[in-house]
Design a protein around this motif. Structure first.
Motif, PDB file in Angstrom:
ATOM      1  N   TYR A  95       1.000  -1.419  -0.109  1.00 49.99           N
ATOM      2  CA  TYR A  95      -0.189   0.281   0.223  1.00 49.99           C
ATOM      3  C   TYR A  95       1.086   1.314   0.111  1.00 49.99           C
ATOM      4  CZ  TYR A  95       1.232  -0.181   4.924  1.00 49.99           C
ATOM      5  OH  TYR A  95       1.932   0.271   5.968  1.00 49.99           O
ATOM      6  N   ASN A  96       2.295   1.013   0.231  1.00 51.05           N
ATOM      7  CA  ASN A  96       2.854   2.845  -0.025  1.00 51.05           C
ATOM      8  C   ASN A  96       3.153   2.900  -0.846  1.00 51.05           C
ATOM      9  OD1 ASN A  96       4.802   2.968   2.796  1.00 51.05           O
ATOM     10  ND2 ASN A  96       4.825   0.445   3.160  1.00 51.05           N
ATOM     11  N   SER A  97       2.948   4.339  -0.699  1.00 46.93           N
ATOM     12  CA  SER A  97       3.341   5.089  -2.200  1.00 46.93           C
ATOM     13  C   SER A  97       3.680   6.674  -1.740  1.00 46.93           C
ATOM     14  CB  SER A  97       1.796   4.871  -2.430  1.00 46.93           C
ATOM     15  OG  SER A  97       1.576   6.364  -4.110  1.00 46.93           O
ATOM     16  N   ILE A  98       4.664   6.453  -1.641  1.00 45.60           N
ATOM     17  CA  ILE A  98       4.843   8.506  -1.299  1.00 45.60           C
ATOM     18  C   ILE A  98       4.557   9.721  -2.052  1.00 45.60           C
ATOM     19  CG2 ILE A  98       6.906  10.056  -1.958  1.00 45.60           C
ATOM     20  CD1 ILE A  98       8.881   7.472  -1.029  1.00 45.60           C
ATOM     21  N   ASP A  99       4.146   9.129  -3.294  1.00 48.19           N
ATOM     22  CA  ASP A  99       3.521  10.855  -4.498  1.00 48.19           C
ATOM     23  C   ASP A  99       1.421  10.271  -3.700  1.00 48.19           C
ATOM     24  OD1 ASP A  99       4.913  10.354  -5.920  1.00 48.19           O
ATOM     25  OD2 ASP A  99       5.082   9.427  -7.352  1.00 48.19           O
TER      26      ASP A  99
END
Length: 392
Positions: free
Chosen positions: A235-239
């Protein structure tokens, strides 16, 4: 609503924080104590992001409402006759007094100052001494609506009319948490905000401090020796500002309680792997979700000033869990078990804020287990740059 201004801190000062975990240093201390920079942040961050304000299930019936002050914007969320939820400015259109406080159920909202009355949809229904005035048309007056959206039972608002829906931004997290059935969970108690003497960015979650600050609290309840930390959860998404980690235990159904195990029934539909997992997902800028085998906790925080904030947390369970005869007893045990952890966190946040005011405040390096903070900084700095570029 929020002024768009250039950053009073030169943007190149943030370059040292926008690096890999092995090289990055923390944000400039001035970013935590400068009134001018906080004014910049209000336009750069809070004017253009989705902000969670609570749960739809907390106002289930027609006329149920709660109020919240969000970055000096008084808001009211109310359940409409058709079952939808509307969020409006909690500001009378006459002399700007709040038309409601706290939470409850109402047929309409009456401003205490001059008794201007508004329907649940915000439309002005009555204005004493003006109702029959030919120069006054109450049909043109209503409480301003704030853009809102429900995601998995959480109410989000934004002051930006153009950003994409929050559901679109959180697609990967929606898929990841599907088996927790977030939408249908209900609160054990309403959110209760309390004051913290710290800048809002100090609340960034990471796992580095647990074995140190919480060595006599959290670590006594949760078997840290048997866990691994997964910083690369899908689930990680910096954007998208969705940044977190998972604690994955060797055994299922473990939880930070005095027993070391869950005190409530395990959520139906979880896989064996999910029953071994504690999910810590931050939704920038002001929300943390912790998904556990028997519940979901969520935390919200908002700045009230440059160096002050409010913070709140509550527990979410299936209604069937809350309906159990012993729920209040076991739930209060959970709250008590984690009370010391919360007190330790508050102590750390406020102590950090005091240190940041020092002329000796550092821009310290990050440990590998602080990668979450490095990623949050990247999300934040990108928004600083965009705001500065598009400032007036």
């Amino acid at each position: 609503m929020f002024t768009s201004i250039r950053s009073p801190i030169p943007l190149q000062e943030f370059d040292a924080s926008d690096k890999t975990t092995n090289d990055a240093v923390s944000l400039p201390p001035e970013a935590f104590i400068s009134d001018d920079f906080f004014n910049f942040e209000k336009g750069a961050i809070f004017a253009h992001e989705w902000l969670c304000i609570g749960r739809a299930n907390d106002i289930p019936n027609k006329g149920d409402f709660f109020t919240i002050d969000l970055i000096n914007e008084p808001l009211i969320a109310v359940r409409q006759a058709d079952g939808s939820i509307k969020v409006m400015a909690n500001v009378c259109r006459h002399r700007a007094m709040k038309v409601a406080d706290g939470q409850g159920n109402a047929r309409r909202f009456r401003c205490p100052y001059h008794s201007w009355v508004y329907g649940l949809n915000g439309a002005l229904q009555s204005a004493p001494d003006l109702n029959e005035n030919p120069c006054f048309d109450k049909s043109t007056i209503s409480l301003p609506e704030i853009r809102s959206e429900i995601w998995q039972g959480f109410i989000f608002v934004t002051f930006d009319k153009d950003i994409p829906p929050i559901s679109q931004r959180l697609e990967s997290l929606t898929d990841y948490l599907r088996n927790w059935d977030l939408e249908n969970l209900v609160s054990a108690e309403p959110l209760q905000f309390f004051d913290v003497e710290a800048n809002w960015k100090v609340f960034g979650d990471e796992c580095y401090h647990c074995a140190h600050l919480h060595s006599q609290s959290w670590c006594e309840m949760y078997d840290t020796s048997s866990e691994m930390i997964d910083y690369e959860a899908s689930y990680n998404s910096i954007d998208q500002g969705v940044i977190g980690y998972n604690l994955v235990s060797l055994k299922p159904d473990l939880s930070p309680t005095r027993t070391g195990r869950n005190l409530q029934p395990i959520l139906k539909g979880l896989t064996e792997e999910q029953r071994k997992t504690l999910v810590y997902a931050t939704i920038a800028p002001n929300m943390l979700i912790i998904a556990m085998p028997d519940k979901v906790k969520y935390f919200l925080w908002y700045p009230t000033g440059t160096q002050t904030s409010v913070f709140a947390a509550t527990w979410l369970y299936p209604q069937s869990t809350i309906d159990q005869d012993n729920f209040q007893e076991t739930w209060k045990m959970e709250v008590e078990d984690l009370k010391q952890v919360m007190l330790e966190d508050i102590f750390a946040w406020e102590s950090v804020q005091k240190g940041l005011r020092s002329t000796n405040a550092p821009r310290g390096r990050y440990a590998p287990s602080e990668v979450v903070l490095v990623r949050l900084n990247k999300w934040l700095i990108n928004r600083y740059r965009n705001a500065d570029l598009n400032s007036n």
